[in-house]
Design a protein around this motif. Structure first.
Motif, PDB file in Angstrom:
ATOM      1  N   GLU A  42      16.461 -15.107  13.268  1.00 55.23           N
ATOM      2  CA  GLU A  42      17.663 -14.302  13.443  1.00 55.23           C
ATOM      3  C   GLU A  42      17.768 -13.815  14.892  1.00 55.23           C
ATOM      4  N   PRO A  43      18.964 -13.795  15.459  1.00 55.40           N
ATOM      5  CA  PRO A  43      19.115 -13.406  16.867  1.00 55.40           C
ATOM      6  C   PRO A  43      18.858 -11.915  17.086  1.00 55.40           C
ATOM      7  N   VAL A  44      18.422 -11.580  18.272  1.00 52.64           N
ATOM      8  CA  VAL A  44      18.251 -10.193  18.689  1.00 52.64           C
ATOM      9  C   VAL A  44      19.429  -9.831  19.582  1.00 52.64           C
ATOM     10  N   ASP A  45      20.082  -8.705  19.325  1.00 50.93           N
ATOM     11  CA  ASP A  45      21.229  -8.285  20.130  1.00 50.93           C
ATOM     12  C   ASP A  45      20.735  -7.784  21.488  1.00 50.93           C
ATOM     13  N   LEU A  46      21.060  -8.529  22.531  1.00 51.02           N
ATOM     14  CA  LEU A  46      20.604  -8.193  23.878  1.00 51.02           C
ATOM     15  C   LEU A  46      21.732  -7.691  24.764  1.00 51.02           C
ATOM     16  N   THR A  47      22.884  -7.370  24.184  1.00 51.30           N
ATOM     17  CA  THR A  47      24.033  -6.953  24.995  1.00 51.30           C
ATOM     18  C   THR A  47      23.707  -5.732  25.841  1.00 51.30           C
ATOM     19  N   GLY A  48      23.210  -4.692  25.209  1.00 50.70           N
ATOM     20  CA  GLY A  48      22.857  -3.480  25.941  1.00 50.70           C
ATOM     21  C   GLY A  48      21.701  -3.697  26.879  1.00 50.70           C
ATOM     22  N   TRP A  49      20.720  -4.472  26.427  1.00 54.17           N
ATOM     23  CA  TRP A  49      19.546  -4.732  27.266  1.00 54.17           C
ATOM     24  C   TRP A  49      19.942  -5.443  28.548  1.00 54.17           C
ATOM     25  N   ARG A  50      20.801  -6.453  28.455  1.00 55.93           N
ATOM     26  CA  ARG A  50      21.179  -7.219  29.645  1.00 55.93           C
ATOM     27  C   ARG A  50      21.995  -6.366  30.615  1.00 55.93           C
ATOM     28  N   ALA A  51      22.862  -5.501  30.098  1.00 57.03           N
ATOM     29  CA  ALA A  51      23.644  -4.619  30.968  1.00 57.03           C
ATOM     30  C   ALA A  51      22.730  -3.649  31.713  1.00 57.03           C
ATOM     31  N   GLU A  52      21.753  -3.096  31.000  1.00 60.83           N
ATOM     32  CA  GLU A  52      20.819  -2.164  31.633  1.00 60.83           C
ATOM     33  C   GLU A  52      19.953  -2.881  32.674  1.00 60.83           C
ATOM     34  N   ARG A  53      19.529  -4.095  32.365  1.00 61.54           N
ATOM     35  CA  ARG A  53      18.705  -4.845  33.308  1.00 61.54           C
ATOM     36  C   ARG A  53      19.473  -5.189  34.577  1.00 61.54           C
ATOM     37  N   LEU A  54      20.708  -5.600  34.417  1.00 64.75           N
ATOM     38  CA  LEU A  54      21.505  -5.947  35.586  1.00 64.75           C
ATOM     39  C   LEU A  54      21.707  -4.727  36.476  1.00 64.75           C
ATOM     40  N   ALA A  55      21.985  -3.571  35.864  1.00 61.40           N
ATOM     41  CA  ALA A  55      22.162  -2.342  36.641  1.00 61.40           C
ATOM     42  C   ALA A  55      20.871  -1.971  37.368  1.00 61.40           C
ATOM     43  N   ALA A  56      19.731  -2.074  36.663  1.00 56.21           N
ATOM     44  CA  ALA A  56      18.446  -1.746  37.280  1.00 56.21           C
ATOM     45  C   ALA A  56      18.114  -2.735  38.393  1.00 56.21           C
ATOM     46  N   GLN A  61      17.478  -4.039  44.128  1.00 59.04           N
ATOM     47  CA  GLN A  61      17.838  -4.824  45.310  1.00 59.04           C
ATOM     48  C   GLN A  61      18.292  -3.942  46.460  1.00 59.04           C
ATOM     49  N   ALA A  62      18.982  -2.861  46.140  1.00 55.42           N
ATOM     50  CA  ALA A  62      19.496  -1.969  47.178  1.00 55.42           C
ATOM     51  C   ALA A  62      18.399  -1.100  47.787  1.00 55.42           C
ATOM     52  N   GLU A  63      17.484  -0.664  46.947  1.00 53.04           N
ATOM     53  CA  GLU A  63      16.492   0.300  47.406  1.00 53.04           C
ATOM     54  C   GLU A  63      15.149  -0.335  47.755  1.00 53.04           C
ATOM     55  N   GLY A  64      14.829  -1.442  47.067  1.00 56.21           N
ATOM     56  CA  GLY A  64      13.555  -2.099  47.306  1.00 56.21           C
ATOM     57  C   GLY A  64      12.387  -1.269  46.796  1.00 56.21           C
ATOM     58  N   ALA A  65      11.226  -1.852  46.768  1.00 54.38           N
ATOM     59  CA  ALA A  65      10.009  -1.164  46.353  1.00 54.38           C
ATOM     60  C   ALA A  65       8.825  -1.855  47.007  1.00 54.38           C
ATOM     61  N   ALA A  66       7.952  -1.072  47.591  1.00 53.02           N
ATOM     62  CA  ALA A  66       6.795  -1.626  48.283  1.00 53.02           C
ATOM     63  C   ALA A  66       5.931  -2.447  47.335  1.00 53.02           C
ATOM     64  N   ARG A  67       5.567  -3.650  47.779  1.00 53.57           N
ATOM     65  CA  ARG A  67       4.659  -4.538  47.052  1.00 53.57           C
ATOM     66  C   ARG A  67       5.244  -5.081  45.752  1.00 53.57           C
TER      67      ARG A  67
END
Length: 336
Positions: A42-56, A61-67
């Protein structure tokens, strides 16, 4: 490999020449088989997950993180681990050492490598399945009310026998499943991903320490650092031997719930056992041997289910490459 039961609709029920009640039983079995197969796919609903991941991902990308490295919203975040040397294995003086543990020896990681900051999550694994159409052949072992660990046809990474969110580590994953994931991730990102070798894993888990655990010797001091068998688990599994502290998780905890080690890596010990590349036949063989046919593979790190003695940097677990368990997961390495 063990194969999943085929969906009932794929079996020509009308051609079965079974009399009376026997025929009814057969039809019931086929219907139950179909339900089992559906629950495993059965499929897992990833709609919210993908939106949150794209935002994060956009923030990262804008702020970067060391290492840190993050190739794609669907990919795990990685931490660059520096090159260095360490003593692999446990000294004979380690209090909880098993008699058959590898003799301690010097090892060198000659080049930096990028390792998953967390183990692969249920959301990340679900995205792989959604995009690739991958059908796992793994039968998972877990718990369903009783305290005995048993294989169940209806257990899978979607339903491991306890509740999870997409932020929890993926479980019920075999070595073959983990290999299929890294192959897909390589295609998805255009970078070469793989499982870590044992040497890479232990070097990263120790993070410059020489004690049994990266936080020290005492398992009871680690409830803020790892999810292992503790007093929280003993409330349910009353016959377990546990660490004398509470980490707050009965089964898996969301990745990153506990403090990281000195390399900024989370859950290197506890939460889920982590498949590594190496063949279990030769822990020192490395990736060359791991590329050959090998029916038994190695895991490291211990899990939510593990006696404190197993939640140590030197401990190895061996199982069949096709095996799944409600405490088996993995993390990834990216080549430069």
């Amino acid at each position: 490999m063990t194969h999943c039961t085929s969906p009932a609709k794929d079996i020509p029920v009308k051609r079965l020449a079974l009399p009376g009640s026997l025929g009814a039983v057969a039809v019931l079995i086929l219907l139950l088989a179909g339900l089992t197969a559906w629950r495993r796919t059965e499929p897992v609903d990833l709609t919210g997950w993908r939106a949150e991941r794209l935002a994060a991902f956009q923030v990262w990308q804008a702020e970067g993180a060391a290492r840190e490295i993050w190739d794609h919203p669907d990919a795990p975040v990685l931490v660059t681990v520096p090159a260095g040397s360490f003593l692999q294995g446990s000294p004979e003086t380690e209090a909880e050492r098993f008699p058959g543990e590898a003799i301690q020896r010097p090892a060198t990681i000659r080049h930096p490598f990028a390792l998953g900051k967390y183990t692969v999550t249920r959301g990340e694994y679900a995205r792989f399945v959604e995009d690739s159409g991958y059908r796992s052949q793994t039968i998972c072992r877990g718990y369903t009310g009783e305290t005995e660990l048993l294989p169940r046809w209806h257990f899978s990474w979607r339903r491991p026998g306890f509740d999870q969110t997409n932020a929890h580590p993926a479980v019920c994953v075999s070595w073959y499943d983990a290999k299929a994931y890294v192959d897909w991730l390589s295609r998805r990102t255009g970078h070469a991903y793989r499982l870590p070798t044992e040497a890479e894993w232990e070097y990263a888990a120790r993070a410059g320490t020489a004690t049994a655990r990266w936080w020290g010797e005492d398992p009871a001091a680690g409830c803020g650092a790892a999810n292992g068998a503790d007093l929280t688990a003993k409330d349910r599994f009353t016959d377990w031997e546990v660490a004398a502290c509470r980490d707050g998780a009965l089964f898996t905890a969301p990745v990153g719930s506990y403090r990281p080690n000195g390399f900024g890596l989370y859950d290197m010990l506890g939460n889920v056992w982590q498949w590594v590349e190496d063949c279990a036949a030769d822990a020192s063989a490395g990736s060359e041997e791991a590329g050959r046919n090998c029916p038994r593979r190695t895991m490291r790190g211990g899990s939510w289910h593990s006696h404190p003695r197993y939640v140590r940097s030197a401990v190895r677990r061996v199982d069949g490459a096709e095996s799944g368990y409600a405490a088996y997961g993995f993390r990834v390495v990216r080549e430069p």
